[in-house]
Write a protein that holds these residues in place. Structure first.
Motif, PDB file in Angstrom:
ATOM      1  N   MET A  98       1.022  -1.056  -0.158  1.00 26.62           N
ATOM      2  CA  MET A  98       0.106   0.431   0.287  1.00 26.62           C
ATOM      3  C   MET A  98       0.939   0.792   0.528  1.00 26.62           C
ATOM      4  O   MET A  98       1.566   1.194   0.945  1.00 26.62           O
ATOM      5  CB  MET A  98      -0.965  -0.054   1.052  1.00 26.62           C
ATOM      6  N   ILE A  99       0.104   2.306  -0.456  1.00 29.16           N
ATOM      7  CA  ILE A  99       1.243   3.515  -1.181  1.00 29.16           C
ATOM      8  C   ILE A  99       1.215   3.399   0.146  1.00 29.16           C
ATOM      9  O   ILE A  99       2.116   4.806   0.423  1.00 29.16           O
ATOM     10  CB  ILE A  99       0.671   4.954  -2.831  1.00 29.16           C
TER      11      ILE A  99
ATOM     12  N   ARG B 192      -4.401  16.160  -0.885  1.00 26.95           N
ATOM     13  CA  ARG B 192      -6.261  16.108  -1.037  1.00 26.95           C
ATOM     14  C   ARG B 192      -6.449  16.909  -2.147  1.00 26.95           C
ATOM     15  O   ARG B 192      -7.477  16.747  -2.530  1.00 26.95           O
ATOM     16  CB  ARG B 192      -5.781  17.529   0.223  1.00 26.95           C
ATOM     17  N   SER B 193      -5.600  17.756  -2.686  1.00 21.86           N
ATOM     18  CA  SER B 193      -5.901  18.121  -4.220  1.00 21.86           C
ATOM     19  C   SER B 193      -5.971  17.484  -5.219  1.00 21.86           C
ATOM     20  O   SER B 193      -7.221  17.413  -6.150  1.00 21.86           O
ATOM     21  CB  SER B 193      -5.133  19.503  -4.096  1.00 21.86           C
ATOM     22  N   ILE B 194      -5.074  16.186  -5.123  1.00 21.82           N
ATOM     23  CA  ILE B 194      -4.638  15.150  -6.170  1.00 21.82           C
ATOM     24  C   ILE B 194      -5.886  14.229  -5.773  1.00 21.82           C
ATOM     25  O   ILE B 194      -5.763  12.934  -6.579  1.00 21.82           O
ATOM     26  CB  ILE B 194      -3.668  14.939  -6.416  1.00 21.82           C
ATOM     27  N   GLY B 195      -6.595  14.683  -4.175  1.00 25.54           N
ATOM     28  CA  GLY B 195      -7.666  12.955  -4.415  1.00 25.54           C
ATOM     29  C   GLY B 195      -7.449  12.175  -3.513  1.00 25.54           C
ATOM     30  O   GLY B 195      -8.176  11.549  -3.373  1.00 25.54           O
ATOM     31  N   ALA B 196      -6.439  12.400  -2.270  1.00 22.03           N
ATOM     32  CA  ALA B 196      -6.514  11.827  -1.535  1.00 22.03           C
ATOM     33  C   ALA B 196      -7.810  12.179   0.180  1.00 22.03           C
ATOM     34  O   ALA B 196      -7.847  13.328  -0.472  1.00 22.03           O
ATOM     35  CB  ALA B 196      -5.206  12.154  -0.554  1.00 22.03           C
ATOM     36  N   GLN B 197      -8.343  10.663   0.260  1.00 25.95           N
ATOM     37  CA  GLN B 197      -9.640  11.538   0.738  1.00 25.95           C
ATOM     38  C   GLN B 197      -9.007  11.443   2.432  1.00 25.95           C
ATOM     39  O   GLN B 197      -7.998  11.106   2.475  1.00 25.95           O
ATOM     40  CB  GLN B 197     -10.461  10.136   0.878  1.00 25.95           C
TER      41      GLN B 197
ATOM     42  N   GLU C 193      -7.653   8.868   3.999  1.00 20.79           N
ATOM     43  CA  GLU C 193      -6.669   8.275   3.534  1.00 20.79           C
ATOM     44  C   GLU C 193      -5.772   8.986   4.049  1.00 20.79           C
ATOM     45  O   GLU C 193      -4.705   8.565   4.625  1.00 20.79           O
ATOM     46  CB  GLU C 193      -6.418   8.465   2.167  1.00 20.79           C
TER      47      GLU C 193
ATOM     48  N   THR D  32     -13.649  15.648  -3.475  1.00 22.98           N
ATOM     49  CA  THR D  32     -12.346  14.828  -3.155  1.00 22.98           C
ATOM     50  C   THR D  32     -12.224  13.197  -4.318  1.00 22.98           C
ATOM     51  O   THR D  32     -11.529  13.759  -5.322  1.00 22.98           O
ATOM     52  CB  THR D  32     -12.006  13.987  -2.367  1.00 22.98           C
ATOM     53  N   ARG D  33     -13.618  12.724  -4.783  1.00 18.26           N
ATOM     54  CA  ARG D  33     -13.781  11.463  -5.548  1.00 18.26           C
ATOM     55  C   ARG D  33     -13.914  12.501  -6.854  1.00 18.26           C
ATOM     56  O   ARG D  33     -13.082  11.722  -7.571  1.00 18.26           O
ATOM     57  CB  ARG D  33     -14.389  10.895  -5.523  1.00 18.26           C
TER      58      ARG D  33
ATOM     59  N   ARG E 243     -10.087  13.587  -8.164  1.00 16.30           N
ATOM     60  CA  ARG E 243      -9.088  12.307  -8.133  1.00 16.30           C
ATOM     61  C   ARG E 243      -9.604  11.842  -9.423  1.00 16.30           C
ATOM     62  O   ARG E 243      -9.070  11.665 -10.720  1.00 16.30           O
ATOM     63  CB  ARG E 243      -9.910  11.530  -6.787  1.00 16.30           C
TER      64      ARG E 243
ATOM     65  N   GLU F 285       1.558   7.421 -10.131  1.00 15.63           N
ATOM     66  CA  GLU F 285       0.646   6.103  -9.631  1.00 15.63           C
ATOM     67  C   GLU F 285      -0.303   7.041  -8.592  1.00 15.63           C
ATOM     68  O   GLU F 285      -0.687   6.393  -8.486  1.00 15.63           O
ATOM     69  CB  GLU F 285       1.443   5.225  -9.112  1.00 15.63           C
ATOM     70  N   PHE F 286       0.199   8.102  -7.700  1.00 14.31           N
ATOM     71  CA  PHE F 286      -0.695   8.206  -6.283  1.00 14.31           C
ATOM     72  C   PHE F 286      -2.036   8.414  -7.093  1.00 14.31           C
ATOM     73  O   PHE F 286      -2.862   7.530  -6.265  1.00 14.31           O
ATOM     74  CB  PHE F 286      -0.379   9.647  -5.716  1.00 14.31           C
ATOM     75  N   PRO F 287      -2.765   8.793  -8.078  1.00 15.89           N
ATOM     76  CA  PRO F 287      -3.837   9.141  -7.972  1.00 15.89           C
ATOM     77  C   PRO F 287      -4.677   7.708  -8.371  1.00 15.89           C
ATOM     78  O   PRO F 287      -6.094   7.789  -7.900  1.00 15.89           O
ATOM     79  CB  PRO F 287      -4.289  10.199  -8.252  1.00 15.89           C
TER      80      PRO F 287
ATOM     81  N   ILE G  11      -3.549   4.811  -8.024  1.00 17.45           N
ATOM     82  CA  ILE G  11      -3.222   3.377  -7.002  1.00 17.45           C
ATOM     83  C   ILE G  11      -4.656   3.598  -5.793  1.00 17.45           C
ATOM     84  O   ILE G  11      -4.511   2.250  -4.935  1.00 17.45           O
ATOM     85  CB  ILE G  11      -2.126   3.426  -6.838  1.00 17.45           C
ATOM     86  N   LEU G  12      -5.254   5.015  -5.586  1.00 17.42           N
ATOM     87  CA  LEU G  12      -6.042   4.777  -4.166  1.00 17.42           C
ATOM     88  C   LEU G  12      -7.585   4.109  -4.563  1.00 17.42           C
ATOM     89  O   LEU G  12      -8.295   3.779  -4.062  1.00 17.42           O
ATOM     90  CB  LEU G  12      -6.426   6.181  -3.894  1.00 17.42           C
TER      91      LEU G  12
ATOM     92  N   ARG H 280      -1.390  -2.666  -7.802  1.00 13.41           N
ATOM     93  CA  ARG H 280      -0.877  -1.509  -8.115  1.00 13.41           C
ATOM     94  C   ARG H 280       0.092  -2.089  -9.836  1.00 13.41           C
ATOM     95  O   ARG H 280       0.733  -1.254 -10.113  1.00 13.41           O
ATOM     96  CB  ARG H 280       0.252  -2.070  -7.282  1.00 13.41           C
TER      97      ARG H 280
END
Ligand SMILES: Nc1ncnc2c1ncn2[C@@H]1O[C@H](COP(=O)(O)OP(=O)(O)OP(=O)(O)O)[C@@H](O)[C@H]1O
Ligand SMILES: [Mg+2]
Lengths: 393, 224
Positions: A1-2, A292-297, A300, B83-84, B87, B110-112, B114-115, B119
């Motif tokens: 997990m990242i 957060r701005s690129i989509g991490a809730q 998370e 947020t979704r 993303r 990958e970050f957005p 892989i959520l 992988r």
């Protein structure tokens, strides 16, 4: 997990800081686990007393200001009970068996090992009522033979018929007492038991009254007190329950104290983790804003920081667990040495399962404390306003 | 798209109340952005360009007025919904500090992804978009600190494209770059627009704005 990767990499990036936070947890876990083990060893030591009887009344010479507490050093002051006192006690005790005894020590030598050994001198017909026999026979009045405790016999490889040097004389072992454990009255396993005529004319150190019906204990106690202490306070009368009560209270006090120290060190450790995590969140505000701005809730981000404190907690607790296995071992050994004088032979080392139990408890507390400490900073990070976090310089 | 404009602002204002007095960052702004547009937002410093862009990206909420994304009003959505949306449907490119310092170039992209994705799938997509941005494979494992500004921006664009969003929001994407590198970045963005991405880009630079097909001027929080 990242998110785990990120947590671990962040800890690595600040290796020194992470290690310092870890040290706190390690110390906390060691403190909690090894003190728990020490407490358990003490409990065990004292717990040995419980094996005994609820039918025993102990009459000891009254020592000024003595509390009756077996750990009270004033209890060791020398004084004694005369035949007359014993007669009064017998009168008060009625049907119940009264066992006066002398407890002393004597030089002892078997093979090439020698040292002092505890000696109990009792009236010959009282011995069977106090001790079970493993081999041979009970000492008879005026006979030169002695009875030895089972552990003493084991250690020096004594059998019925063995010859030992006892004081200045050489005597034959005629009987071996069955193992009995430590009691509130006597501890015969490491002692030599003889008949009292060897000490004729000496006063007694203690009188044990075996009460047939334990419901009578209060009554018998009151009667003895009334008879012997009529004119002045001559003896202390304690029953087994009271003695055990004192032991339990002492044990509980020590255990609570030790666990308290452990808990305090863990609390201090979690404050240091809290501190590290707050710094970590503050430093990474822009990063959090970006995530957060690129989509991490929110959750998370929360989880990422919790992983960080969890990783600290797990690493610290494992290190602490291994260390406390060692420290706990030495602490138990030290305790057994310290209390060896009146403890079980070889020391009251807590059994492996108990030790492992305390280590696991210590580790669990370490992990829980770390995660709890991480909760607030993680929540702070998760609820940061992404825009403000991004602007942060 | 369902025929709705991809973004619609209805009388949107943003006011910051500060101890020294209220700052009006956006003043009754109404506008629409249709799918496929390439818009340059221009104006002096402090005029409210970033504020406008952040609202388009659901990073900020208006003090008054309504914002619709693909016809849906966003004020009623939860933080998780927004947020979704960011993303899955919006790609952000900032002037600087676009990348997570602890992650390598490819991991940043990958970050957005892989959520939500696995992988392997994330790595495959990240590699694909990074190559499309002409980033040398050898640089994939470099941390942001080990990349030049132009390389970092290319990684940032790749990251913004990784989830195949409908909308790219760029806040001075070439602001920190020399002219030549900036031109290369703009060529990449223009190519993405031709491929169908809607782009809204904040810039001071008229040459950069020349890539856009429509310009919006903003002064003191008002469109002019
Ligand atoms: N969090 C905030 N608190 C108070 N005022 C703010 C805040 N964010 C922005 N502002 C104000 O709102 C106005 C618009 O800011 P914004 O960042 O949108 O400007 P900009 O057009 O992007 O400027 P620049 O070209 O310098 O980036 C400015 O006057 C700014 O000071
Ligand atoms: Mg700006």
């Amino acid at each position: 997990m990242i998110l785990i990767d990120l947590a671990v990499r962040n800890l690595r990036r600040h290796a020194v800081r992470s290690v310092l936070a870890l040290v706190g947890i390690v110390i906390g876990v060691i403190a909690l686990a090894s003190l728990g083990i020490l407490g358990a060893s003490l409990s065990l030591l004292i717990g040995g007393l419980v094996s005994d009887v609820s039918d025993t009344i102990l009459v000891t010479p009254h020592v000024a200001a003595s509390s009756g507490d077996p750990f009270d050093p004033r209890t060791a002051l020398a004084s004694s009970l005369s035949d007359k006192d014993v007669a009064l006690i017998e009168k008060a005790a009625g049907q119940n068996r009264v066992i006066p005894m002398i407890r002393t020590s004597k030089r002892f030598r078997a093979d090439d090992a020698s040292g002092y050994v505890t000696v109990y001198a009792l009236r010959a017909d009282d011995i069977p009522s106090l001790l079970a026999k493993e081999a041979g026979r009970y000492p008879a009045p005026a006979s030169p033979g002695v009875m030895v405790g089972s552990l003493l016999a084991d250690e020096f490889d004594l059998h019925v018929g063995s010859r030992i040097e006892f004081g200045n004389e050489s005597v034959r072992v005629t009987g071996i007492a069955a193992e009995r454990g430590m009691g509130i009255d006597i501890y015969p396993d490491y002692a030599v038991i003889v008949t009292e005529d060897r000490y004729a004319g000496q006063n007694y150190g203690m009188v044990v009254v075996k009460v047939r019906d334990s419901a009578d204990i209060g009554e018998v106690k009151a009667a003895i007190d009334g008879q012997v202490n009529r004119r002045k306070e001559k003896v202390d009368v304690l029953d087994s329950r009271e003695v055990l009560q004192i032991y339990y209270e002492t044990r509980d006090a020590i255990s609570f104290f030790l666990l308290g120290i452990g808990a305090v060190s863990l609390a201090v450790a979690s404050v240091s983790i809290l501190n590290v995590m707050i710094i970590s969140v503050a430093e990474r505000r822009r990063e959090i804003g970006l995530m957060r701005s690129i989509g991490a809730q929110r959750h998370e981000v929360l989880v990422m920081f919790l992983y960080e404190s969890l990783a600290l907690g797990v690493a610290g607790s494992i290190t602490g667990g291994v260390a406390s296995a060692l420290v706990g071992y030495y602490a138990a050994a030290a305790a057994s040495e310290f209390f060896g004088g009146f403890g079980a032979p070889g020391g009251p080392a807590a059994p492996g399962a108990v030790v492992a139990g305390y280590i696991i408890v210590g580790m669990a507390f370490g992990i829980v404390a770390s995660v709890l400490a991480g909760l607030y900073p993680a929540w702070k990070a998760a609820t940061l306003n992404p825009i403000e976090a991004l602007r942060y310089e | 798209m369902n025929g709705e404009p991809i973004i619609r602002f209805e009388d949107v204002s943003k006011v910051y109340s500060l101890p020294a007095g209220a700052v009006v960052a956006l003043d009754h702004v109404s506008l629409t952005v249709d799918a496929g547009e390439f818009i340059a937002v221009m104006g002096p410093s402090g005029s409210g360009k970033s504020t406008l862009l952040n609202m388009m990206g659901c990073l900020d909420v208006p003090t008054s007025g309504k914002i619709y994304l693909s016809g849906k009003e966003i004020s009623g959505m939860s933080d998780d919904d927004l947020t979704r949306l960011r993303r899955d449907h919006i790609g952000f490119i900032f002037q600087q500090f676009n990348l997570i310092p602890l992650l390598s170039a490819v991991e940043n992209v990958e970050f957005p992804v892989i959520l939500t994705a696995g992988r392997e799938e994330s790595r495959r997509r990240a590699t694909e978009v990074l190559r499309a941005m002409h980033l040398d494979d050898a640089l994939f494992s470099h941390k942001p600190g080990e990349l030049s500004g132009g390389e970092q921006q290319r990684v940032a664009i790749a990251r913004a494209l990784a989830n195949d969003p409908d909308l790219l929001l760029c806040d001075e994407p070439t602001g920190n770059l020399d002219t030549k590198t900036g031109t290369a970045i703009m060529d990449l963005l223009a190519a993405e627009n031709r491929r169908g991405k809607t782009i809204v880009m904040v810039t001071h630079d008229p040459r950069v704005a020349g890539y856009a097909r429509r310009r919006i001027q903003i002064v003191d929080g008002r469109l002019v």
